[in-house]
Design an enzyme around this catalytic site. Structure first.
Site, PDB file in Angstrom:
ATOM      1  N   LYS A  68       0.850  -1.189   0.000  1.00 59.36           N
ATOM      2  CA  LYS A  68       0.000   0.000   0.000  1.00 59.36           C
ATOM      3  C   LYS A  68       0.888   1.241   0.000  1.00 59.36           C
ATOM      4  CE  LYS A  68      -3.875   2.004   2.654  1.00 59.36           C
ATOM      5  NZ  LYS A  68      -4.712   1.829   3.865  1.00 59.36           N
ATOM      6  N   SER A 113      -9.623   1.782   3.082  1.00 52.97           N
ATOM      7  CA  SER A 113      -8.757   2.533   2.204  1.00 52.97           C
ATOM      8  C   SER A 113      -7.724   1.699   1.451  1.00 52.97           C
ATOM      9  CB  SER A 113      -8.023   3.585   3.035  1.00 52.97           C
ATOM     10  OG  SER A 113      -7.160   2.951   3.969  1.00 52.97           O
ATOM     11  N   SER A 148      -9.716  -0.623   7.326  1.00 47.39           N
ATOM     12  CA  SER A 148      -9.174  -0.380   5.988  1.00 47.39           C
ATOM     13  C   SER A 148      -8.482  -1.559   5.317  1.00 47.39           C
ATOM     14  CB  SER A 148      -8.201   0.806   6.020  1.00 47.39           C
ATOM     15  OG  SER A 148      -8.914   2.019   5.986  1.00 47.39           O
TER      16      SER A 148
END
Ligand code: ZN
Lengths: 476, 98, 473
Positions: free
Chosen positions: C73, C148, C172
């Site tokens: 990420k 996210s 997330s």
């Protein structure tokens, strides 16, 4: 008029690395060379607490008689400034490491105790150089080497009443932090920084408006700023102009304080517990051992020397200014057992030579053994006190023994009666007039004759013996 | 129900956070914040009088051993302005705390 | 993907160790897939396929991850690679160091194909808050992947990587895992180092693995769960072999169902999946227990005070002085606001403002302090519930993946986190695993929570249910 003064002192802890990262605390001219992701506030970096900083903070807090809390908490103090990379300072707020405590000061009002409110540990910000410092055309230069330096902030109660008292407090605090190896206490290098709160009131029962003064770079500046501020506020009160609650800046050159530009909006630091650092928990047995192993503090030692060894206050203060000096003194006394003589000799002859050399005692070759040896020779009339002053520089600079030094300088005192008698007969034969005068009852002439004899002996004759022998021969 | 956040408070908070709010943004933002804060304000009805915080304590501290950091270039190579090794910023107005 | 190719990290590792496949060959297959599908999915903010190719060539087949592609990420630092956090303010930022977890993965033989898209600074539940572009759900390209960590879950679901790491502050990792039909695990707070993760809500943030099977997340946890002296909240724990801890049944385990969540409005197929999971649990030897968490519904409001408060401080460092975007002004105050205004998106600004508000003088006690107490209350309740049950079973999300652009109201978006937030507040481990599909063929995710430090046991329970409901063992 009553002046009330409180101090907030930041003391830089003498660690090898910064408070929350492994960057070196070494003083470095090259800007931005002691930096890492943590102290530059790079994204993703996290703080880790320096164990040594905690140890030093605990040590000084214990010595100050604070209540050291087993559990304390770090908080974030939020504000924007270019030298504050994370936009918050990690400090302690609700739960500081220590509260209470005091520092004794000797003042015109007698020995007093300045109470402490609290002591907490925090990180320093970087260093900004503004247009005022150098010609930059409205720019500010930022160096992050200082950013993250470990500090303990000590806050006093408003217990001081004059610039002199504040000076005395700072002097004593500095003596203590150096004594304990907690900090260099060097105010000029920023290792000790002080903000002052001053309020003047016509009514001793009421506090006046609190005015904060910043930018104080030496003990002398603190005293000067307070003296000025006392006078300014008194003048305001006399004129009926209000004293404003504000922060003022001390101007070293002018010796005055001026109001700092009022901060945009009011400060709202939005403190909250630092989530990156769990609580700081101290081991109670280690705290106890710290208390029991605390060395004698400088002011304790000072009064013991006055009380038990009969030292003059001036000498006792001087001897206990530095721990190394006090230790030197004690070792010397252990060897020659004349504390008053050692103290006064250290306070005069030794101090003078150190001053000339710009050195501290430990930086010279003089040792307790050689100093004790020298003073013992003086005591036993092996050399005169005057001659000892010629010997001392050799002991300091070459590390030779007093015996060797005296021999190499040819300064042995002559206490051999027959040798002195020889000189005496010569003097009597050469100064018939003065001899007559003496025999006629003019005792004072003896001094002249002793002087003549000393000249002949190149000052090596024992003055006491010389007087006695001359008198005997003259009367016979 | 009384308003939780008004224009003045919003502007104050924005200035604390160094965010600028344009006139067009203000109305919708106020509406959103009012609804969000109104939602979270329901916590006031929870009785927390007996709650004791149980934050953990640090298990180990860092030994005081210097470690290699970043060079100036690695650490500050992306700074918008540098001179003689310093980071250069516009004149700093006022006097925030040091 | 070629049917002969391994579908999981575990299969991959076995194939590589048996010399049936090389890391380089597998990466080439991955690359073909990325080149074909990435223009539609848009999982990555930056690809580094050439570098990954060399890394794969050099990979040690006997290493724990044996050269498997693992995506990262874009709010986690990898030295020399860009790290934008999905934000304009860090658009050109290159990481000068690697996160501890990235170092561990690389040392274990991971090959990184790229950095994945995310909601700006991990604030969002759809990856639509990325300043650059939204990511599309591989299961249905007109839908969001969740967020996210939507780029990471989409990359794993689309076959662009065998595993990925994401960050989970309020769900997330788990919520996008549910939306994309993959497994997402949020470990116990303190189990995986946060050093190098760009902080959002520091007391809530956890880095967690995302993979196609529970076993794969266990394999990744064996590499990721390392005590880190650089993170003061990282906790030293006895060594656990997560993979070896996987048990075949739930014999003797008590599965708790939270009473207070029963009344919530949940998509019917998700409610049905819950039923199916309960049946599977019973069949596998577990017992079902009813537990009560009287204040669990206060978790959402507490979270939306605490997370913004922490983020308002954490994001202060993006000020245009040392790195990142810089918009000059007449003085520093103006420089700060211009930079931050140009650099942050609407949702980030909204949360910074909420955070500054709840911490400001006059509001601190009523908001921040109150929320901290409520957090402790919920934690105490969860701890107590996890005394009477070994794991708690809930849906991961109230609905399956929604369409891109369908949810515009921030408060509605926040409410989708209702099941995932409690685990972050309490710091307990929680895992989302696929549990079938809805009528539209969209993945359904269920969540299991367990006591702090029961990460291995929790994954074991999840693995039993996951395989019982049709997942790869
Ligand atoms: Zn550093």
């Amino acid at each position: 008029m009553t002046t009330t003064i409180g101090l907030e002192i930041h003391v830089q802890l003498a660690t090898r690395t910064k408070m929350f990262c492994g960057c070196s605390t070494a003083f470095e001219d090259e800007p931005n060379t002691h930096v890492c992701p943590v102290c530059l506030g790079l994204p993703g970096a996290l703080p880790t607490l320096n164990a040594e900083a905690v140890r030093l903070a605990t040590r000084i807090a214990t010595a100050l008689g604070c209540t050291v809390h087993e559990v304390s908490e770090f908080s974030r103090k939020n504000y924007f400034y270019p030298d504050l990379p994370k936009s918050y300072q990690i400090t302690q707020f609700d739960r500081p490491i220590a509260t209470g405590g005091s520092v004794p000061i000797v003042t015109e009002r007698g020995t007093r105790s300045v109470r402490l409110t609290r002591a907490h540990i925090e990180e320093d910000a970087g260093k900004s150089m503004h247009a005022a410092d150098i010609t930059l055309g409205g720019e500010t230069l930022v160096d992050f080497n200082r950013c993250g330096m470990p500090l303990i902030e000590i806050v006093t109660e408003p217990d001081m009443q004059s610039g002199d008292e504040a000076y005395e407090f700072l002097h004593n605090l500095r003596r203590l932090v150096r004594w304990l190896g907690v900090s260099s206490g060097d105010m000029e290098k920023g290792a000790m920084r002080c903000d002052v709160n001053v309020s003047v009131s016509p009514d001793p029962a009421k506090r006046g408006t609190k005015v904060e003064i910043k930018n104080l770079n030496s003990f002398r500046s603190v005293k000067r700023a307070i003296d000025y501020e006392e006078q300014r506020q008194a003048q305001c009160l006399a004129d009926g102009t209000p004293v404003l609650t504000e922060t003022r800046h001390f101007d070293e050159v002018q010796g005055t304080t001026t109001a700092m530009r009022s901060k945009e909006a009011s400060n709202d630091y939005r403190y909250f517990p630092e989530p990156d650092l769990p609580l700081l928990q101290l081991d109670p047995t280690e705290l106890e051992s710290l208390r029991t192993h605390m060395p004698e503090l400088p002011w304790e030692m000072q009064s013991r020397f006055e009380r038990d060894l009969g030292l003059l206050p001036y000498d006792a203060a001087l001897i206990t200014e530095e721990r190394s000096t006090a230790e030197f003194f004690q070792q010397t006394v252990a060897l020659c057992d004349n504390p008053k003589k050692v103290a006064s000799y250290m306070g005069t002859e030794v101090a003078k030579l150190l001053n000339e050399r710009g050195k501290t005692l430990t930086e010279t070759q003089l040792t307790p053994t050689t100093l004790a040896g020298l003073l013992t020779m003086v005591e036993h009339n092996a050399i005169s006190n005057t001659a000892s002053k010629d010997v001392l520089p050799l002991l300091m600079d070459t590390g030779t023994t007093p015996m060797e030094a005296v021999r190499s300088l040819g300064l042995e005192q002559v206490s051999d009666t027959s040798a002195i008698e020889g000189f005496a007969r010569e003097v009597i034969a050469e100064n018939a007039t003065q001899v007559e005068q003496f025999r006629g009852g003019k005792e004072a002439v003896l001094g002249f004759l002793v002087g003549q004899l000393m000249k002949k002996s190149k000052c090596k004759a024992n003055p006491k013996l010389t007087g006695e022998i001359l008198r005997t021969l003259l009367k016979s | 129900m009384a308003t939780i956040i008004d224009k003045v408070t919003l502007e104050h908070v924005a200035s604390l956070a160094r965010l600028e709010i344009t006139p067009e943004e203000e109305e919708p933002l106020l509406g959103d914040l009012e609804r969000i804060l109104g939602h979270v304000a329901q916590l006031s009805s929870v009785d927390t009088s007996a709650i004791v915080s149980k934050r953990p304590a640090m298990t180990e501290l860092r030994p005081d051993d210097p470690r290699e950091g970043l060079t100036r270039e690695e650490g500050l190579g992306g700074a918008p302005a540098m001179r003689d090794g310093f980071v250069v910023v516009r004149n700093v107005m006022g006097g925030e705390d040091e | 993907m070629n049917s002969g190719l391994p579908r999981t990290l575990e299969q991959y590792r076995r194939a590589v160790r048996a010399h049936e496949l090389s890391a380089e060959e597998y990466l080439d297959e991955t690359r073909r897939l990325i080149e074909r599908d990435e223009p539609q999915v848009r999982a990555f903010l930056h690809l580094r396929l050439d570098a990954a190719h060399s890394d794969a060539q050099a990979a040690d087949p006997t290493s724990p991850l044996a050269g498997a592609p693992i995506a990262i990420k874009d709010n986690i630092m990898m030295a020399g690679e860009r790290c934008t956090c999905g934000s304009r303010i860090l658009e050109h930022y290159v990481a000068p160091y690697s996160a501890t977890v990235v170092q561990s993965l690389l040392a274990a033989g991971a090959v990184v194909p790229g950095k994945t898209n995310c909601d700006e600074f991990a604030m969002g539940s759809s990856t639509e808050n990325s300043a650059f572009f939204p990511t599309h759900n591989p299961a249905d390209l007109i839908r969001v992947p969740g967020g996210s960590s939507g780029g990471s879950t989409a990359a794993v679901a689309a076959g662009f990587a065998l595993g990925a790491i994401g960050s989970d502050t309020g769900g997330s990792v788990r919520q996008p895992a549910a939306f994309c039909g993959v497994v997402g695990f949020k470990p116990t707070y303190g189990r995986v180092s946060r050093y190098g993760l760009v902080a959002f809500g520091s007391s809530l943030d956890c880095i967690g693995p995302i993979a196609r099977s529970v076993r794969d997340t266990a394999i990744m946890m064996n590499v990721m769960a390392v005590h880190d002296p650089k993170d003061a909240t990282s906790v030293r724990r006895p060594h656990v072999d997560f993979e070896a801890s996987l048990q075949p049944t739930l014999a003797g385990r008590r599965v708790g169902i939270i009473r207070e969540l029963q009344g919530l409005d949940v998509q019917p197929e998700i409610a049905a999946a819950m039923e199916a999971a309960c049946e599977a649990a019973l069949k596998s030897g577990a017992s079902l227990v009813d537990v009560s968490l009287p204040h669990i519904l206060s978790a959402l409001p507490a979270y939306y005070i605490i997370a913004p408060a922490e983020c308002s401080a954490n994001l202060g460092r993006f000020d245009g002085v040392r790195y990142g975007l810089h918009e000059g002004g007449r003085d520093m105050t103006e420089t700060y606001s211009r930079t931050r205004n140009a650099g942050f998106g609407t949702e980030v600004k909204r949360r910074i403002l909420i955070g500054a508000f709840v911490l400001s003088a006059g509001y601190y006690d009523a908001y921040y302090k109150k929320a901290s107490s409520v957090r402790q209350l919920i934690t105490d309740e969860l701890d107590a519930a996890l005394e009477s049950a070994d794991v708690l079973l809930t849906p991961t999300t109230p609905t399956t993946a929604f369409r891109i652009g369908a949810v515009t109201d921030p408060l509605e978006m926040y409410k989708a986190d209702v099941f995932t937030i409690p685990a972050n507040l309490a710091g307990v481990p929680a895992v989302s695993f696929p549990a079938g599909k809805d009528a539209a063929g969209l993945p359904i995710g269920l969540q299991l929570m367990g006591p702090r430090w029961s990460d291995a046991e929790l994954l074991s329970s999840a693995n039993v249910l996951f395989t019982a409901l049709g997942g790869e063992s």
